[in-house]
Design a protein around this motif. Structure first.
Motif, PDB file in Angstrom:
ATOM      1  N   GLU A  95      92.650  77.960   1.745  1.00 45.73           N
ATOM      2  CA  GLU A  95      93.032  76.991   0.426  1.00 45.73           C
ATOM      3  C   GLU A  95      92.305  76.079   1.217  1.00 45.73           C
ATOM      4  O   GLU A  95      91.391  74.800   1.395  1.00 45.73           O
ATOM      5  CB  GLU A  95      93.832  76.594  -0.422  1.00 45.73           C
ATOM      6  N   LEU A 153      89.158  72.715  -0.094  1.00 47.74           N
ATOM      7  CA  LEU A 153      89.589  71.987  -0.467  1.00 47.74           C
ATOM      8  C   LEU A 153      88.711  70.662   0.569  1.00 47.74           C
ATOM      9  O   LEU A 153      88.224  69.882   0.568  1.00 47.74           O
ATOM     10  CB  LEU A 153      90.988  71.886  -0.124  1.00 47.74           C
ATOM     11  N   VAL A 185      88.798  66.241  -6.008  1.00 47.04           N
ATOM     12  CA  VAL A 185      89.992  67.170  -4.823  1.00 47.04           C
ATOM     13  C   VAL A 185      90.367  66.930  -3.684  1.00 47.04           C
ATOM     14  O   VAL A 185      91.443  67.227  -3.763  1.00 47.04           O
ATOM     15  CB  VAL A 185      87.927  67.451  -3.851  1.00 47.04           C
ATOM     16  N   GLN A 222      93.234  64.548  -4.969  1.00 46.04           N
ATOM     17  CA  GLN A 222      94.333  64.882  -6.564  1.00 46.04           C
ATOM     18  C   GLN A 222      94.303  66.247  -6.231  1.00 46.04           C
ATOM     19  O   GLN A 222      96.558  66.433  -6.289  1.00 46.04           O
ATOM     20  CB  GLN A 222      94.091  64.445  -7.652  1.00 46.04           C
ATOM     21  N   SER A 223      93.852  67.830  -6.059  1.00 47.57           N
ATOM     22  CA  SER A 223      94.549  68.502  -5.536  1.00 47.57           C
ATOM     23  C   SER A 223      95.335  68.316  -3.985  1.00 47.57           C
ATOM     24  O   SER A 223      96.506  69.347  -3.824  1.00 47.57           O
ATOM     25  CB  SER A 223      93.450  69.574  -5.599  1.00 47.57           C
ATOM     26  N   ASN A 281      98.517  67.232  -4.718  1.00 48.38           N
ATOM     27  CA  ASN A 281      99.401  67.747  -5.099  1.00 48.38           C
ATOM     28  C   ASN A 281     100.036  68.840  -3.962  1.00 48.38           C
ATOM     29  O   ASN A 281     101.350  69.050  -4.351  1.00 48.38           O
ATOM     30  CB  ASN A 281      98.831  68.837  -6.739  1.00 48.38           C
ATOM     31  N   CYS A 282      99.230  69.696  -3.248  1.00 51.21           N
ATOM     32  CA  CYS A 282     100.140  70.311  -2.621  1.00 51.21           C
ATOM     33  C   CYS A 282     100.670  69.616  -1.493  1.00 51.21           C
ATOM     34  O   CYS A 282     101.886  70.530  -1.002  1.00 51.21           O
ATOM     35  CB  CYS A 282      98.534  71.117  -1.701  1.00 51.21           C
ATOM     36  N   SER A 301     103.681  69.778  -3.368  1.00 52.54           N
ATOM     37  CA  SER A 301     103.879  70.363  -3.589  1.00 52.54           C
ATOM     38  C   SER A 301     105.847  70.641  -3.946  1.00 52.54           C
ATOM     39  O   SER A 301     106.583  70.850  -5.379  1.00 52.54           O
ATOM     40  CB  SER A 301     103.932  71.827  -3.437  1.00 52.54           C
TER      41      SER A 301
END
Length: 321
Positions: free
Chosen positions: A159, A163, A177, A179-180, A183-184, A187
């Motif tokens: 994953e 990204l 992307v 922002q993702s 977030n990871c 987490s």
């Protein structure tokens, strides 16, 4: 009120299985021997009950008294090799409870008139620690690792690689992307370290530094926001937020990023003309100096100059090893 006490007859040891199957229980008409004296603490020996021809063997029994109002049994409260736990997370984990309750409660009820008093909660001020603020706990509905197992390292790497590749894809927004990725990294305490390790392995840090060097100014960062919506953050904002969070929460990420000279990018962000980028750079610097390796790289004079009331101008010096 008088306490109600229930007396149960429990087998001292489970009856052994024989080749003829489980032993039969005595019928209601059979007469049991008179009870022994409970104060002596002695146990009754094995005996034959019922008719003389039934041959039913009763195992030695022990009398145990259980009270409905007795205090519940407490799990062991010691952790870390026998030492008393000091943090709330250690106390709750030692009792098999969810650690997230320590952020909201000072005492956990264990039974009637029995509470688990938690140590004093040391609240961290984000204005002081910056991106070194503690990560959140695993969500309450995901606390059962048998039902919701943590992600595996191989899956995290796949994953993370997706990204990193998506940062250059023309099919989507780079801001989404980034922002993702943030977030990871942000987490929770269980999964964040695995995500950061996978992102470093996929070359995310090097890609973020390249993106910082060739990112566009805020005026040309992207399309304008719709009416009533806040303006979108530019790429430099997300890059600085990701790097700062990794510096403040993981020793492995800290060592890798410091080796790539990330301090120079943080100091450059302190002179950025975008207020949001400067705020992220300040939080990154605050989070970095919370750790010994960060204080070895950033001198005290540099810290005062960057975090002082006046805006830093020109090249800011960095103390290297």
């Amino acid at each position: 009120s008088t306490q109600t006490t229930h007396t149960l007859l429990l087998h001292q040891s489970p009856p052994p299985l024989s080749c003829v199957g489980m032993p039969q229980m005595p019928s209601p008409g059979d007469v049991l021997p008179p009870p022994r004296d409970l104060s002596s603490g002695s146990e009754s020996s094995g005996m034959l009950v019922g008719s003389e021809s039934s041959g039913i063997l009763v195992e030695p029994m022990r009398v145990v008294e259980l009270s409905l109002f007795s205090e519940p049994l407490e799990p062991p409260t010691q952790a870390n090799g026998g030492h008393e736990p000091r943090s709330r997370d250690e106390v709750l984990k030692a009792h098999g409870l969810w650690e997230g309750w320590g952020e909201h409660y000072d005492a956990i009820p264990l039974g009637p008139s029995k509470n688990l008093e938690l140590p004093r909660y040391q609240q961290q001020d984000p204005q002081v620690v910056g991106f070194a603020a503690a990560l959140s706990h695993v969500a309450f509905e995901l606390r059962n690792e048998r039902r919701h197992p943590p992600p595996k390292d191989a899956d995290l790497f796949i994953e993370a690689l997706k990204l990193v590749v998506a940062l250059d894809s023309p099919l989507g927004s780079r801001g989404v992307v980034l922002q993702s990725i943030y977030n990871c990294v942000n987490s929770n305490r269980r999964d964040s370290l695995g995500w950061q390790r996978a992102l470093l392995k996929a070359g995310c840090a090097r890609r973020l530094l390249e993106l910082w060097r060739r990112s566009l100014p805020p005026d040309d960062a992207g399309p304008p926001a719709a009416f009533g919506e806040p303006p979108p953050y530019n790429d430099r904002y997300w890059v600085m937020a990701i790097l700062g969070r990794m510096l403040g929460t993981s020793a492995e990420s800290r060592a890798d990023l410091l080796g790539q000279g990330v301090v120079d990018y943080i100091l450059e962000g302190l002179r950025d003309h975008d207020d949001e980028v400067r705020e992220c750079a300040i939080c990154s610097l605050k989070g970095l100096v919370q750790h010994p390796e960060g204080r070895e790289v950033v001198s005290y004079a540099t810290l005062v100059e960057c975090l002082g009331p006046s805006k830093p101008s020109g090249r800011v010096g960095v103390q290297t090893r």
